[in-house]
Scaffold this active site. Structure first.
Site, PDB file in Angstrom:
ATOM      1  N   HIS A  50       0.857  -1.272  -0.136  1.00 33.78           N
ATOM      2  CA  HIS A  50      -0.074  -0.064   0.109  1.00 33.78           C
ATOM      3  C   HIS A  50       0.941   1.290   0.149  1.00 33.78           C
ATOM      4  CE1 HIS A  50      -0.045  -0.286   4.643  1.00 33.78           C
ATOM      5  NE2 HIS A  50       0.357  -1.484   4.310  1.00 33.78           N
ATOM      6  N   HIS A  90       6.546   1.632  11.744  1.00 36.81           N
ATOM      7  CA  HIS A  90       7.180   2.801  10.976  1.00 36.81           C
ATOM      8  C   HIS A  90       7.913   3.572  11.923  1.00 36.81           C
ATOM      9  CE1 HIS A  90       7.105   5.960   7.896  1.00 36.81           C
ATOM     10  NE2 HIS A  90       6.404   6.760   8.698  1.00 36.81           N
ATOM     11  N   GLU A 127       3.665  13.078  14.130  1.00 34.70           N
ATOM     12  CA  GLU A 127       2.235  12.554  14.052  1.00 34.70           C
ATOM     13  C   GLU A 127       1.130  12.822  15.249  1.00 34.70           C
ATOM     14  OE1 GLU A 127       2.331   8.815  12.479  1.00 34.70           O
ATOM     15  OE2 GLU A 127       3.744   9.086  10.729  1.00 34.70           O
ATOM     16  N   HIS A 149       2.945  10.400  18.142  1.00 31.94           N
ATOM     17  CA  HIS A 149       4.041   9.916  17.867  1.00 31.94           C
ATOM     18  C   HIS A 149       5.138  11.067  17.390  1.00 31.94           C
ATOM     19  CE1 HIS A 149       1.375   6.195  17.300  1.00 31.94           C
ATOM     20  NE2 HIS A 149       1.520   6.492  18.609  1.00 31.94           N
ATOM     21  N   HIS A 209       6.325   3.040  15.967  1.00 29.10           N
ATOM     22  CA  HIS A 209       4.843   2.781  16.008  1.00 29.10           C
ATOM     23  C   HIS A 209       4.402   2.054  15.044  1.00 29.10           C
ATOM     24  CE1 HIS A 209       5.230   6.532  13.569  1.00 29.10           C
ATOM     25  NE2 HIS A 209       3.831   6.239  13.212  1.00 29.10           N
TER      26      HIS A 209
END
Length: 449
Positions: A302, A345, A351, A378, A384
């Site tokens: 994705h 990630h 974020e 994060h 995370h």
């Protein structure tokens, strides 16, 4: 206050193109014919320009609107400094940036009589409002409509309701904003927030609750589409501006202005929401997040979550935003031989994620989890990704086409770390054991030889 509001029609008008010139008049003939500032404005109005950018910025980036109002904005008494409440503004120097992963439950119920402004609670931010760089994250929880007027000289406000509808009475007209919508109030625009059909809260009284991104930097705009082409993501035609409406009110009105991180108040002898007609591109608007045209993979893997960007505030480095507003809207997942939740990630960007309704597909919902009205942070390079329960479920799932339509989440993503306010770092609703969601991710490595 006493007086009346007038508008040409109920509802909103669709923008013909995001950032383009638009116009509206509450009384026929209120807009001048061909001149922004005629010797005598129609109907005895005053002509006034509201500039959201420097005069000499490139045409494509220039933001300004002409307002034709009953009294000019200059007709007001002195402002005096007032208490800031729970609102804080960059630079954030009361604490140091925290590399830990953090998550909060929703804000607790407010005291009786808390309006939108009093209910604003700053989680943290970055940059410096006086230098027009950076952003801050606020939450709000209110149970009373405002009887005062507010404006923010430090930045534009992107309002994301999670519970209860809002009516924004702005200088340009009315914006109805429901959960699942977002509203943007440009820098310097005056407005009042009234509660609409509020959802029942945890206490005896109904409340309205949600999130706010205060953007100190370049105004939000639609992102460039690059290889995506001419269509996709947020369509310019789906952003709606107010129809002109005005208040012709005589009597004391409290006006609060946010300036360089502090709140200042003055008592006017009239309502400043007295614009009878306007034209320009520095205008408030509302957008329905469910109209976002999601782009995704139809083969395997994705794409990066940047494909979910609704709005971006560009910086001096191409592709590196001061802040992006990202939505995880309903969509199909069809990737073959693919781990479908967001991947594990670490990111150079920071974020802050919030949840408007339902559940997010990478997090466990329910008590003590990621819930509507709550949020997670994060900061840059903090690791995370899916929690253990989600990882186990997704790793064993049958990979048939799957419709993700049971939740609506969003993210404020920014190039700088977010520094918490002391009250956010010590909040009772901070989840102290958030790290536990990644415990139990077992070793599965099996060497072939």
């Amino acid at each position: 206050m006493s007086g009346e509001s007038r508008k040409t029609a109920e509802g909103l008008t669709y923008l013909s193109g995001f950032g383009n010139e638009h116009s509206s008049e509450a009384v026929p003939g209120a807009l001048p014919d061909g001149r922004n500032s005629p010797q005598r404005a129609p109907l005895g109005l005053y002509a006034e320009q509201l500039s959201g950018s420097a005069f000499t910025e490139p045409r494509a980036h220039n933001r300004r609107s002409w307002l034709y109002r009953i009294r000019p904005s200059a007709a007001h008494p002195p402002f005096t400094h007032t208490h800031n409440g729970w609102i804080r503004t960059g630079p954030f120097t009361e604490s140091v940036p925290d590399p830990n992963r953090l998550r909060w439950d929703p804000l607790p119920d407010p005291a009786d009589g808390t309006d939108f402004l009093a209910g604003l609670w700053t989680l943290g931010g970055n940059g410096d409002a006086t230098r027009r760089t950076g952003m801050s994250v606020h939450l709000y929880h209110a149970n009373s409509s405002m009887d005062r007027v507010f404006s923010d000289a430090d930045g534009e406000l992107l309002i994301v309701p999670e519970r209860g509808g809002l009516l924004l009475r702005t200088e340009f007209g009315l914006l109805h904003v429901e959960p699942g919508h977002v509203a943007l109030v440009p820098r310097g625009v005056r407005f009042r927030v009234e509660l609409l059909d509020t959802a029942p809260g945890d206490g005896p009284d109904p409340t309205a609750r949600g999130y706010v991104c205060e953007n100190y930097g370049a105004p939000f705009r639609l992102p460039d589409l690059g290889p995506i082409g001419a269509n996709g993501l947020a369509n310019a035609r789906d952003f709606r501006a107010p129809v002109a409406a005005y208040e012709d009110v005589e009597g004391p009105v409290e006006v609060v202005s946010k300036f360089c991180g502090n709140l200042w108040r003055a008592t006017y002898d009239h309502s400043p929401l007295d614009v009878v007609a306007w034209h320009g591109n520095h205008v408030p608007y509302v957008y329905d997040l469910r109209r976002f045209n999601v782009i995704g993979s139809i083969s395997y893997d994705h794409p990066d979550p940047s494909i979910f960007t609704v709005l971006t505030s560009p910086s001096d480095t191409p592709g590196l935003a001061g802040v992006d507003f990202v939505v995880f809207a309903p969509r199909w997942l069809v990737g073959e031989d693919t781990f479908r939740p967001p991947y594990f990630h670490r990111n150079v960007m920071s974020e802050y994620m919030g949840l408007i309704e339902g559940a997010y597909d990478a997090k466990t919902a329910g008590k003590g989890g990621f819930v509507p009205g709550g949020g997670s942070l994060h900061n840059m390079m903090s690791a995370h990704g899916p929690d253990r329960e989600t990882f186990d479920r997704a790793s064993a799932a049958e990979l048939a086409p799957q419709k993700v339509d049971d939740g609506l989440a969003f993210m404020f993503e920014t190039r700088w770390p977010l520094t918490l306010t002391p009250h956010a770092a010590d909040a009772d609703h901070l989840q102290r054991r958030y790290d536990d969601v990644w415990q139990g991710l077992e070793r599965h490595f099996r060497p072939l030889h």
